[in-house]
Design a protein around this motif. Structure first.
Motif, PDB file in Angstrom:
ATOM      1  N   LYS A  47      16.376   9.089 -36.957  1.00  0.00           N
ATOM      2  CA  LYS A  47      17.249   9.829 -35.027  1.00  0.00           C
ATOM      3  C   LYS A  47      15.868  10.606 -35.006  1.00  0.00           C
ATOM      4  O   LYS A  47      16.309  10.427 -33.366  1.00  0.00           O
ATOM      5  CB  LYS A  47      18.054  10.763 -35.898  1.00  0.00           C
ATOM      6  CG  LYS A  47      19.225  10.195 -36.416  1.00  0.00           C
ATOM      7  CD  LYS A  47      20.466  11.613 -36.158  1.00  0.00           C
ATOM      8  CE  LYS A  47      21.900  10.840 -36.982  1.00  0.00           C
ATOM      9  NZ  LYS A  47      22.209  12.457 -37.405  1.00  0.00           N
ATOM     10  N   ASP A  48      14.496  11.196 -35.631  1.00  0.00           N
ATOM     11  CA  ASP A  48      14.177  11.484 -35.397  1.00  0.00           C
ATOM     12  C   ASP A  48      13.113  10.662 -33.960  1.00  0.00           C
ATOM     13  O   ASP A  48      12.686  10.904 -33.385  1.00  0.00           O
ATOM     14  CB  ASP A  48      13.168  12.713 -36.100  1.00  0.00           C
ATOM     15  CG  ASP A  48      13.433  13.746 -36.221  1.00  0.00           C
ATOM     16  OD1 ASP A  48      14.907  14.238 -35.817  1.00  0.00           O
ATOM     17  OD2 ASP A  48      13.051  14.803 -35.955  1.00  0.00           O
ATOM     18  N   VAL A  49      12.596   9.902 -34.697  1.00  0.00           N
ATOM     19  CA  VAL A  49      11.381   8.812 -34.842  1.00  0.00           C
ATOM     20  C   VAL A  49      12.273   8.004 -33.407  1.00  0.00           C
ATOM     21  O   VAL A  49      11.616   8.183 -31.754  1.00  0.00           O
ATOM     22  CB  VAL A  49      11.108   8.117 -35.549  1.00  0.00           C
ATOM     23  CG1 VAL A  49      10.319   6.564 -35.116  1.00  0.00           C
ATOM     24  CG2 VAL A  49      10.122   9.097 -36.535  1.00  0.00           C
ATOM     25  N   THR A  50      13.740   7.430 -33.006  1.00  0.00           N
ATOM     26  CA  THR A  50      14.046   7.430 -31.974  1.00  0.00           C
ATOM     27  C   THR A  50      13.877   8.675 -30.655  1.00  0.00           C
ATOM     28  O   THR A  50      13.967   7.886 -29.179  1.00  0.00           O
ATOM     29  CB  THR A  50      15.630   6.725 -32.826  1.00  0.00           C
ATOM     30  OG1 THR A  50      15.576   5.719 -33.566  1.00  0.00           O
ATOM     31  CG2 THR A  50      15.681   5.873 -31.260  1.00  0.00           C
ATOM     32  N   GLU A  51      14.446   9.567 -31.172  1.00  0.00           N
ATOM     33  CA  GLU A  51      14.627  10.094 -30.248  1.00  0.00           C
ATOM     34  C   GLU A  51      13.200  10.608 -29.530  1.00  0.00           C
ATOM     35  O   GLU A  51      12.989  10.543 -28.737  1.00  0.00           O
ATOM     36  CB  GLU A  51      14.980  11.912 -31.060  1.00  0.00           C
ATOM     37  CG  GLU A  51      15.486  12.847 -29.336  1.00  0.00           C
ATOM     38  CD  GLU A  51      16.406  14.164 -30.086  1.00  0.00           C
ATOM     39  OE1 GLU A  51      15.705  14.634 -30.543  1.00  0.00           O
ATOM     40  OE2 GLU A  51      17.650  13.348 -30.345  1.00  0.00           O
ATOM     41  N   GLY A  52      12.516  10.761 -30.386  1.00  0.00           N
ATOM     42  CA  GLY A  52      10.683  11.658 -29.948  1.00  0.00           C
ATOM     43  C   GLY A  52      10.348  10.351 -29.073  1.00  0.00           C
ATOM     44  O   GLY A  52       9.706  10.691 -28.257  1.00  0.00           O
ATOM     45  N   CYS A  53      10.249   9.112 -29.384  1.00  0.00           N
ATOM     46  CA  CYS A  53      10.538   7.778 -29.050  1.00  0.00           C
ATOM     47  C   CYS A  53      10.894   8.027 -26.790  1.00  0.00           C
ATOM     48  O   CYS A  53       9.923   7.631 -25.946  1.00  0.00           O
ATOM     49  CB  CYS A  53       9.658   6.468 -29.075  1.00  0.00           C
ATOM     50  SG  CYS A  53       9.266   6.411 -30.657  1.00  0.00           S
ATOM     51  N   GLY A  54      12.018   8.000 -26.529  1.00  0.00           N
ATOM     52  CA  GLY A  54      13.022   7.866 -25.803  1.00  0.00           C
ATOM     53  C   GLY A  54      11.946   8.848 -25.607  1.00  0.00           C
ATOM     54  O   GLY A  54      12.071   8.757 -23.924  1.00  0.00           O
TER      55      GLY A  54
END
Length: 250
Positions: A47-54
């Protein structure tokens, strides 16, 4: 404490980041728990990496979720992973839609349980028109499998007279890969400190910058992502050339 995000050059972001998510089992072992406990706690890292990349504006994020070699693991762990995949897709679909994340998969997903295949197809269809980050899940995937599959497809078309051997070049070959239409990752992140690529995107990472962190995947958060991107931006990407060729003195 100052965040690495403050030092990121938003004009020099990688378009595509790939991640080998490693260390779930060791994380669980440190807690005295079963390996599946580590996999469950790894969801927050995803979740964190997906959100951060977005949020940063990264266009593609590929996560190595399950390799072809992982089928040799204990059945209980595999079953738990597949159930976790289904339940996570169902729970997170609203978040994917709200954040305009488009879901894709690479790998031999026909080997996955029918329930997993159905839920993957459903989630991919639901998100197909989203315009933000493309999240690619590598499932039942390996780089060697992908290259052999592409080679067989090309050979079949040569036999059928659709193409000639002399037509084969890098551009044509890439059209037969699972990642056709997706740019090669500029940055490959591996967690848990292991110094290998584990049969992941073997063709695509030819010129990727590697970032190895000792952090176990369940502990990986946005700040770790920012640090990896900052490290990437400190490097000179030469693609076989010299510094002088890239930066000629006038």
């Amino acid at each position: 404490m100052k965040s690495y995000k403050e030092n990121i050059d938003f004009n020099n972001l990688p378009r595509h980041i790939a991640v080998i998510m490693d260390g779930n089992g060791r994380w669980a072992k440190k807690k005295g728990a079963m390996r599946i406990f580590g996999h469950k706690n790894a969801i927050q890292a995803v979740k964190d990496v997906t959100e951060g990349c977005g949020e940063l504006g990264i266009k593609y994020l590929t996560l190595y979720a399950f390799s072809t070699e992982n089928w040799s693991r204990p059945k209980a762990e595999i079953d738990g992973l597949m159930e976790l995949l289904v339940s996570t897709l169902k729970q997170e679909i609203k978040t994917l839609m709200d954040n305009q994340v488009k879901l894709k998969t690479i790998g031999d997903t026909s080997n996955l349980p029918i329930d997993c295949q159905k839920n993957l197809a459903w989630a991919i269809d639901q998100t197909k028109n989203n315009s933000g980050l493309t999240l690619v899940l590598a499932l039942s995937y390996s780089g060697r499998w992908e290259i052999i599959k592409a080679t067989k497809a090309i050979a079949a078309e040569i036999e059928q007279g659709k193409i000639k051997a002399s037509d084969i070049n890098e551009s044509l070959f890439e059209n037969y890969l699972q990642t056709s239409g997706i740019p090669d990752p500029e940055l490959l992140i591996r967690t848990s400190g292991e110094l290998r690529v584990s049969n992941f995107l073997l063709w695509q990472i030819a010129y990727s910058e590697l970032y190895i962190t000792p952090t176990l995947w369940p502990d990986f958060r946005k700040e770790h992502l920012y640090e990896a991107i900052w490290s990437y931006q400190q490097r000179e990407r030469r693609f076989g050339k010299t510094s002088e060729q890239l930066n000629p003195v006038s």
